[in-house]
Design an enzyme around this catalytic site. Structure first.
Site, short mmCIF file in Angstrom:
data_model
loop_
_atom_site.label_atom_id
_atom_site.label_comp_id
_atom_site.label_asym_id
_atom_site.label_seq_id
_atom_site.Cartn_x
_atom_site.Cartn_y
_atom_site.Cartn_z
N SER A 85 0.83 -1.20 0.00
CA SER A 85 0.00 0.00 0.00
C SER A 85 0.86 1.25 0.00
CB SER A 85 -0.91 0.01 1.23
OG SER A 85 -1.61 1.24 1.31
N TYR A 88 -2.67 -0.70 10.25
CA TYR A 88 -2.71 -1.20 8.87
C TYR A 88 -1.41 -0.87 8.15
CZ TYR A 88 -4.03 -1.53 3.94
OH TYR A 88 -4.06 -1.84 2.60
#
Length: 251
Positions: free
Chosen positions: A127, A140
């Site tokens: 990400s 995350y």
């Protein structure tokens, strides 16, 4: 004919990646926790297998059924949006189990055969939040930053065996189910801490406003994954989407 195995292929990035490889003439093993969730068109080059990446038995069974895997795409993952203080340790372990440890487990499952053949590619979907710190995404982000470090180190140790490893870093992708699933998990785990109410409201409003800016499409991620899988000159870390590329080049 080469075979690619893709985890989390029922929706979003995984679905479009499976479609891209099928369009390029590859044999595709699309895996997901619920096979009935597949919307992939029927093809004699497509197999849809059930796979829970957090279950060692499920991993072993899927790899055995898949046969020779030339390319592994670790796409399965879960989202989470909350402050560090508002994240139960049990949820934190679940996030790392799915986003990080499962990547290691899948790599370990395919590597012996790849090493014996002295060929193979592993693409880990990470990400762009690992490039730019964002509030409420700390846990995350940490789970995905670990994937980046894993990828870079593994690329060095596996090059000797003819195996390439790369990470694709998508940018913001509001068209995927990330936000919806993250909010559902938050509601099921006590919500946001009361002390962070004002901060959370401002942050979420800012995220909503930013959603009108540059975004990464699942098709762009599929293109990046395909490049990572097929281009020997591809960098170990590859940004996908204009917003992610801008972050990556501005580091």
């Amino acid at each position: 004919m080469k075979t690619v195995l893709i985890t989390g292929a029922s929706t979003g990035f995984g679905l479009k990646t499976a479609e891209r490889f099928l369009a390029e003439g590859w044999d595709v093993v699309a895996t997901m926790r619920d096979r009935s969730a597949s919307t992939l068109p029927a093809s004699d080059r497509l197999r849809v297998l059930r796979l829970d990446v957090t279950d060692p038995g499920s991993i072993s069974a899927s790899i055995a059924e898949a046969g020779t895997v030339d390319v592994l795409v670790n796409n399965a993952g879960i989202g989470w949006l909350n402050a560090v203080e508002g994240t139960p340790m049990e949820m934190m372990r679940h996030i790392f189990e799915t986003n990080t440890f499962a990547v290691v487990a899948m790599m370990q499952a395919v590597l012996p055969a790849m090493r014996e053949r002295r060929s193979g590619v592993i693409v880990n979907v990470s990400s762009s939040v690992t490039l730019k710190p964002l509030p409420l995404l700390s846990i995350y982000s940490a789970s995905k930053a670990a994937v980046n470090a894993l990828t870079q180190s593994a690329a060095l140790e596996l090059a000797e065996f003819g195996i390439r490893v790369a990470a694709v870093l998508p940018g913001a992708a509001p068209s995927t189910s990330f936000g919806q699933s993250a909010r559902a998990k938050i509601a099921a785990n006590g919500g946001f801490p009361e002390a962070y109410a004002d901060f959370t409201q401002r942050t979420l409003a800012g995220m909503q406003e930013a959603a009108g800016g540059p975004v990464t499409t699942p098709e762009e991620v599929a293109d990046a994954v395909f490049r990572a899988a097929t281009d020997p000159a591809c960098p170990t870390i590859l940004a996908a989407g204009a917003d992610a590329v801008t972050l990556f080049e501005g580091r």
